[in-house]
Design an enzyme around this catalytic site. Sequence first.
Site, PDB file in Angstrom:
ATOM      1  N   SER A  80      -6.433 -95.239   1.501  1.00  0.00           N
ATOM      2  CA  SER A  80      -7.014 -95.894   0.321  1.00  0.00           C
ATOM      3  C   SER A  80      -6.551 -95.276  -0.992  1.00  0.00           C
ATOM      4  O   SER A  80      -6.699 -95.878  -2.044  1.00  0.00           O
ATOM      5  CB  SER A  80      -8.538 -95.840   0.408  1.00  0.00           C
ATOM      6  OG  SER A  80      -8.987 -94.501   0.497  1.00  0.00           O
ATOM      7  N   ASP A 110     -14.431 -92.780  10.370  1.00  0.00           N
ATOM      8  CA  ASP A 110     -14.289 -91.336  10.165  1.00  0.00           C
ATOM      9  C   ASP A 110     -13.416 -90.818  11.305  1.00  0.00           C
ATOM     10  O   ASP A 110     -13.851 -90.779  12.459  1.00  0.00           O
ATOM     11  CB  ASP A 110     -15.688 -90.701  10.200  1.00  0.00           C
ATOM     12  CG  ASP A 110     -15.634 -89.194  10.050  1.00  0.00           C
ATOM     13  OD1 ASP A 110     -14.535 -88.608  10.109  1.00  0.00           O
ATOM     14  OD2 ASP A 110     -16.714 -88.591   9.879  1.00  0.00           O
ATOM     15  N   TYR A 125      -7.538 -74.766   5.812  1.00  0.00           N
ATOM     16  CA  TYR A 125      -6.567 -75.848   5.591  1.00  0.00           C
ATOM     17  C   TYR A 125      -5.200 -75.486   6.179  1.00  0.00           C
ATOM     18  O   TYR A 125      -4.571 -76.290   6.882  1.00  0.00           O
ATOM     19  CB  TYR A 125      -6.470 -76.085   4.079  1.00  0.00           C
ATOM     20  CG  TYR A 125      -5.579 -77.225   3.646  1.00  0.00           C
ATOM     21  CD1 TYR A 125      -6.039 -78.542   3.652  1.00  0.00           C
ATOM     22  CD2 TYR A 125      -4.291 -76.983   3.183  1.00  0.00           C
ATOM     23  CE1 TYR A 125      -5.226 -79.582   3.219  1.00  0.00           C
ATOM     24  CE2 TYR A 125      -3.472 -78.010   2.759  1.00  0.00           C
ATOM     25  CZ  TYR A 125      -3.946 -79.317   2.774  1.00  0.00           C
ATOM     26  OH  TYR A 125      -3.131 -80.344   2.342  1.00  0.00           O
ATOM     27  N   SER A 185       1.542 -79.722   5.815  1.00  0.00           N
ATOM     28  CA  SER A 185       1.656 -79.187   4.454  1.00  0.00           C
ATOM     29  C   SER A 185       2.546 -77.954   4.498  1.00  0.00           C
ATOM     30  O   SER A 185       2.595 -77.249   5.508  1.00  0.00           O
ATOM     31  CB  SER A 185       0.284 -78.778   3.919  1.00  0.00           C
ATOM     32  OG  SER A 185       0.429 -78.022   2.738  1.00  0.00           O
ATOM     33  N   ALA A 206      -4.574 -73.345   8.555  1.00  0.00           N
ATOM     34  CA  ALA A 206      -4.666 -73.303  10.022  1.00  0.00           C
ATOM     35  C   ALA A 206      -4.599 -74.719  10.589  1.00  0.00           C
ATOM     36  O   ALA A 206      -3.905 -74.970  11.591  1.00  0.00           O
ATOM     37  CB  ALA A 206      -5.969 -72.628  10.448  1.00  0.00           C
ATOM     38  N   ALA A 207      -5.296 -75.651   9.948  1.00  0.00           N
ATOM     39  CA  ALA A 207      -5.263 -77.041  10.421  1.00  0.00           C
ATOM     40  C   ALA A 207      -3.855 -77.611  10.287  1.00  0.00           C
ATOM     41  O   ALA A 207      -3.354 -78.296  11.190  1.00  0.00           O
ATOM     42  CB  ALA A 207      -6.260 -77.887   9.619  1.00  0.00           C
ATOM     43  N   LYS A 208      -3.198 -77.319   9.169  1.00  0.00           N
ATOM     44  CA  LYS A 208      -1.869 -77.891   8.921  1.00  0.00           C
ATOM     45  C   LYS A 208      -0.805 -77.252   9.835  1.00  0.00           C
ATOM     46  O   LYS A 208       0.140 -77.921  10.252  1.00  0.00           O
ATOM     47  CB  LYS A 208      -1.484 -77.735   7.447  1.00  0.00           C
ATOM     48  CG  LYS A 208      -2.365 -78.557   6.498  1.00  0.00           C
ATOM     49  CD  LYS A 208      -2.272 -80.043   6.783  1.00  0.00           C
ATOM     50  CE  LYS A 208      -3.040 -80.902   5.808  1.00  0.00           C
ATOM     51  NZ  LYS A 208      -3.001 -82.328   6.154  1.00  0.00           N
TER      52      LYS A 208
END
Length: 247
Positions: free
Chosen positions: A14, A63, A155, A142, A157-159
């Site tokens: 979006s 979600d 962030y 990222s 760690a997730a990326k």
Amino acid sequence: MDFNGKTALVTGGSRGIGRAVALGLAALGANVVVNYVRGADAAEEVVAKIKQLNGQAKAVQADVSDHGQAAKLVEDVVTEFGAIDVLINNAGITRDGLILRMSEEDWHKVINTNLSGAFNCTQAAAKKMIKQRKGSMVNISSVVGLIGNAGQSNYAAAKAGLIGLTKSVARELSARNVRVNALAPGFIMTDMTENLNEDIKSSIIDRVPLGRLGTAEEIANAVIWLASDEASYITGQVLVADGGLAM
Ligand code: NAD
């Protein structure tokens, strides 16, 4: 690049990078499902823009951090357009904080959205793409997942996790003609980076060889190419689009 007759799902489509990817794919002929979690108006605006260009699009609320909602989202794509050829795992959030102060909630929220959200959509889409014997996925990682960033351990760690997910799923699905790649942007001008104070922004720009932040469209161009048949011999890769920051 030609996406005529193909259907793409863009999570978090979006606004920002996801919006630019959705518009870019539609301009190349794709049917696009614009997923969003909140802010139906922004998603409907993207859909309206695509329809103005004679494209086909639909906004679907879900979600992605919820396994059931992500599975239903992928079902909705197939019900609406008959297939899912392209999955762009773009939905992401930040909850920054230094490690000593980071709350457990902020850790889990970022991992659940940025990493588990991609797992949820990947698993559901993989089931469809394996049967179709074709498909392409791009995970928006990222540069921070490659080099780290103080204040962003959740962030980063997730990326970084997304890169492991990308390579593992690429190995699992290659034999079924499904490609999986990651795109690692540097610092891009979107709502996500808008709140950085001017000092931080200028210190980032000082470290970027190209001397500026990137635009959502510049990232979308790279994402769309990776997703396209023009990149048909490329899988399990991380393409860095960061103005030279991490080289
Ligand atoms: P943004 O905040 O403008 O957009 C994020 C999108 O994700 C929004 O549409 C939001 O609604 C959606 N989203 C968030 N949680 C969701 C959920 N649970 N389910 C479904 N959708 C959800 O950010 P952006 O800058 O456009 O970022 C897009 C992606 O690019 C993110 O994964 C982000 O981590 C990554 N990225 C951004 C930058 C940057 O500098 N902006 C740099 C590197 C990577």
